[in-house]
Design an enzyme around this catalytic site. Structure first.
Site, PDB file in Angstrom:
ATOM      1  N   CYS A   1       0.877  -1.205  -0.182  1.00  0.00           N
ATOM      2  CA  CYS A   1      -0.185  -0.023   0.173  1.00  0.00           C
ATOM      3  C   CYS A   1       0.636   1.246   0.139  1.00  0.00           C
ATOM      4  CB  CYS A   1      -0.957  -0.077   1.221  1.00  0.00           C
ATOM      5  SG  CYS A   1      -2.043  -1.374   1.152  1.00  0.00           S
TER       6      CYS A   1
ATOM      7  N   HIS B   1      -3.431   7.224   3.770  1.00  0.00           N
ATOM      8  CA  HIS B   1      -3.569   6.125   3.186  1.00  0.00           C
ATOM      9  C   HIS B   1      -5.200   5.688   4.007  1.00  0.00           C
ATOM     10  CE1 HIS B   1      -3.536   1.956   1.655  1.00  0.00           C
ATOM     11  NE2 HIS B   1      -3.615   1.454   2.594  1.00  0.00           N
TER      12      HIS B   1
ATOM     13  N   ASN C   1      -9.910   0.509   0.198  1.00  0.00           N
ATOM     14  CA  ASN C   1      -8.599   0.678   0.397  1.00  0.00           C
ATOM     15  C   ASN C   1      -8.055   0.101  -1.074  1.00  0.00           C
ATOM     16  OD1 ASN C   1      -5.643   0.070   0.880  1.00  0.00           O
ATOM     17  ND2 ASN C   1      -5.904  -1.217   2.266  1.00  0.00           N
TER      18      ASN C   1
HETATM   19  C1  LIG Z   1     -10.381  -5.746   9.344  1.00  0.00           C
HETATM   20  C2  LIG Z   1     -11.281  -5.027  10.419  1.00  0.00           C
HETATM   21  C3  LIG Z   1     -12.205  -4.133   9.771  1.00  0.00           C
HETATM   22  C4  LIG Z   1     -11.932  -5.830  11.261  1.00  0.00           C
HETATM   23  O1  LIG Z   1     -12.526  -5.168  12.254  1.00  0.00           O
HETATM   24  P1  LIG Z   1     -12.734  -5.603  13.751  1.00  0.00           P
HETATM   25  O2  LIG Z   1     -13.474  -4.659  14.517  1.00  0.00           O
HETATM   26  O3  LIG Z   1     -11.281  -5.840  14.212  1.00  0.00           O
HETATM   27  O4  LIG Z   1     -13.387  -7.015  13.908  1.00  0.00           O
HETATM   28  P2  LIG Z   1     -13.065  -8.506  14.160  1.00  0.00           P
HETATM   29  O5  LIG Z   1     -11.771  -8.807  13.485  1.00  0.00           O
HETATM   30  O6  LIG Z   1     -12.755  -8.366  15.757  1.00  0.00           O
HETATM   31  O7  LIG Z   1     -14.112  -9.121  13.818  1.00  0.00           O
HETATM   32  C5  LIG Z   1     -15.357  -9.108  14.567  1.00  0.00           C
HETATM   33  C6  LIG Z   1     -16.167 -10.178  14.136  1.00  0.00           C
HETATM   34  O8  LIG Z   1     -16.864  -9.589  12.863  1.00  0.00           O
HETATM   35  C7  LIG Z   1     -16.709 -10.859  11.964  1.00  0.00           C
HETATM   36  N1  LIG Z   1     -16.418 -10.110  10.611  1.00  0.00           N
HETATM   37  C8  LIG Z   1     -15.463 -10.131   9.802  1.00  0.00           C
HETATM   38  N2  LIG Z   1     -15.478  -9.640   8.824  1.00  0.00           N
HETATM   39  C9  LIG Z   1     -17.033  -9.434   8.648  1.00  0.00           C
HETATM   40  C10 LIG Z   1     -17.739  -8.842   7.472  1.00  0.00           C
HETATM   41  N3  LIG Z   1     -17.186  -8.498   6.512  1.00  0.00           N
HETATM   42  N4  LIG Z   1     -19.109  -8.953   7.964  1.00  0.00           N
HETATM   43  C11 LIG Z   1     -19.600  -9.398   9.084  1.00  0.00           C
HETATM   44  N5  LIG Z   1     -18.641  -9.882   9.874  1.00  0.00           N
HETATM   45  C12 LIG Z   1     -17.418  -9.875   9.698  1.00  0.00           C
HETATM   46  C13 LIG Z   1     -15.488 -11.754  12.349  1.00  0.00           C
HETATM   47  O9  LIG Z   1     -15.729 -12.876  11.986  1.00  0.00           O
HETATM   48  C14 LIG Z   1     -15.683 -11.696  13.921  1.00  0.00           C
HETATM   49  O10 LIG Z   1     -16.645 -12.520  14.253  1.00  0.00           O
HETATM   50  P3  LIG Z   1     -16.502 -13.462  15.619  1.00  0.00           P
HETATM   51  O11 LIG Z   1     -16.576 -12.493  16.641  1.00  0.00           O
HETATM   52  O12 LIG Z   1     -17.804 -14.199  15.618  1.00  0.00           O
HETATM   53  O13 LIG Z   1     -15.602 -14.189  15.510  1.00  0.00           O
HETATM   54  C15 LIG Z   1     -10.165  -4.228  11.133  1.00  0.00           C
HETATM   55  O14 LIG Z   1      -9.528  -5.085  12.097  1.00  0.00           O
HETATM   56  C16 LIG Z   1      -9.341  -3.377  10.265  1.00  0.00           C
HETATM   57  O15 LIG Z   1      -9.732  -2.569   9.548  1.00  0.00           O
HETATM   58  N6  LIG Z   1      -7.987  -3.655  10.430  1.00  0.00           N
HETATM   59  C17 LIG Z   1      -6.920  -3.194   9.604  1.00  0.00           C
HETATM   60  C18 LIG Z   1      -6.896  -3.367   8.161  1.00  0.00           C
HETATM   61  C19 LIG Z   1      -5.744  -2.625   7.446  1.00  0.00           C
HETATM   62  O16 LIG Z   1      -5.351  -1.707   7.967  1.00  0.00           O
HETATM   63  N7  LIG Z   1      -5.535  -3.012   6.393  1.00  0.00           N
HETATM   64  C20 LIG Z   1      -4.871  -2.458   5.601  1.00  0.00           C
HETATM   65  C21 LIG Z   1      -3.311  -2.805   5.316  1.00  0.00           C
HETATM   66  S1  LIG Z   1      -2.553  -2.022   4.033  1.00  0.00           S
END
Ligand SMILES: CC(C)(COP(=O)(O)OP(=O)(O)OC[C@H]1O[C@@H](n2cnc3c(N)ncnc32)[C@H](O)[C@@H]1OP(=O)(O)O)[C@@H](O)C(=O)NCCC(=O)NCCS
Length: 379
Positions: free
Chosen positions: A111, A250, A280
């Protein structure tokens, strides 16, 4: 002292829109979850390959700067989704543009690729190696997205933008930056199935990848890396948060951006956002946001920008950039993408079924053949 002024800019967004509701037709997810956790409402899916997006964006950037492709000494192609590995993508872009006088190199830091590329080109201009450079941030992620994995499929999109850099005596362009990499944690963001370590890529079908993605740990590292590098870049530029006119970060997740802005002591009304409509776009995210800030009149002439970013590797960086006095293009280009006759959902469904959206069978060694941009008179 020589600076590398940004004198041209252009973007190319593929027209097919994939909404959160579209994703919910094949994933166990919904608009509320995606919007609340990420701020993303829709993203784009490209019907052409990455080099074609880059060609259109670059033609527009060249026209904006009022220069010809033959004026370029250097092309830097920032991407982690190259159409081919050998020859490199920058040479493919060079031949499409007719930039026969330019050196051509790819930069892949995921990224952050556009911004690492911006540092590379700026350093080459400042040391007199080249005078005029094109830096592209482009991603065509949809073909290797794991569309069965809701943890990642909702987050990413395709897109492209490019800038022209020219040697200048006026204080302009990148004033200071801090680059870094948490390589100890590189395995928490990995695309398995992409690269020679997984076997010969020519026989790998679209959709045959698995994404390792520890969202919460990436989130923490992103906030840390973007925050620390922003503070260091400001120190190196001898600027304070109050000097910054606009943060163009970003855009992986709205919550990450809010944390980073708060940590930098900069209010959200000085942050330019595109995450809601594009998700993203990896390397394309910051340059597309820069172009849209200009298009929407948010870029002050002579303004000071901060561009914190984070990506696989886990690479991070922040740049302090002085914009020039010109915030409007010198000319426009009529180069454009071919029309897209399919919906984003139809293209994605083909990837999920491991089919080529163009209807060809996977013949191993055949290079992808996607529609080519229509050359106009501009750029
Ligand atoms: C990916 C991201 C949005 C997830 O958000 P979060 O609040 O951390 O969510 P979690 O990973 O704790 O997941 C919570 C629950 O939602 C679920 N879940 C994950 N994706 C889902 C989706 N698209 N829709 C519905 N539920 C989802 C998970 O399975 C989890 O369920 P569980 O509790 O039954 O296991 C967040 O962690 C994030 O943005 N991370 C950084 C990503 C990033 O920076 N990427 C760029 C790199 S360049």
């Amino acid at each position: 002292m020589t600076f590398a002024a940004i004198t041209g800019w252009g973007k190319c967004m593929p027209p097919a829109v994939l909404s959160n509701a579209d994703l919910a037709t094949f994933l166990d997810t919904d608009d509320e979850w995606i919007t609340q956790r990420t701020g993303i409402r829709e993203r784009r899916v490209s019907h052409v390959c990455g080099t074609e997006l880059a060609y259109v964006a670059s033609a527009r950037a060249l026209a904006c700067a009022g220069i010809a492709a033959t004026d370029l000494d250097l092309i830097v192609y920032g991407s982690c989704s190259n159409d081919e590995h050998i020859p490199n993508s920058a040479s493919g872009l060079s031949v499409r543009l007719g930039a026969g006088n330019a050196a051509a190199m790819d930069v892949n830091t995921a990224c952050t690729s556009f911004l690492y590329g911006l540092s590379t080109a700026t350093a080459m201009i400042r040391t007199g190696v080249v005078k005029t450079a094109l830096v592209v941030g482009v991603e065509w992620i949809s073909p290797f997205m794991d569309w069965h994995n809701r943890n990642v499929a909702v987050l990413f999109g395709d897109g492209c933008a490019a800038v022209v850099l020219q040697a200048s005596d006026a204080e302009s362009g990148v004033l200071a930056e801090k680059l870094g990499c948490y390589s100890d944690a590189r395995a928490i963001l990995r695309v398995r199935g992409s690269g020679l370590a997984y076997g010969y890529n020519g026989d790998v079908a679209y959709g045959d990848t698995l994404w390792d993605f520890d969202g919460q740990e990436i989130f923490k590292r992103a906030v840390h890396g973007m925050g620390e590098s922003a503070a260091e870049a400001l120190t190196r530029a001898r600027k304070s948060p109050g000097d910054i006119d606009l943060i163009v970060p970003h855009q992986a997740n709205l919550r990450i951006i809010e944390f980073v802005a708060k940590r930098a002591g900069i209010a959200m009304d000085r942050v330019f956002l595109t995450v809601h409509k594009y998700g993203n776009m990896s390397a394309a995210t910051v340059p597309v946001a820069l172009v849209e800030a200009l298009e929407e009149g948010r870029m002050p002439a002579g303004g000071l920008l901060l561009t914190p970013a984070f990506g696989g590797g886990l690479t991070y960086c922040s740049h302090v950039i002085r914009w020039g006095e010109r915030v409007t293009p010198l000319a426009t280009s009529d180069v454009d993408l071919p029309p897209c006759e399919r919906s984003a959902l139809a293209i994605v469904r083909d990837y999920m079924a491991r089919r080529d959206p163009r209807g060809r069978s996977f013949a191993g060694l055949n290079a992808p053949v996607f529609p080519e941009a229509k050359a106009g008179s501009g750029g």
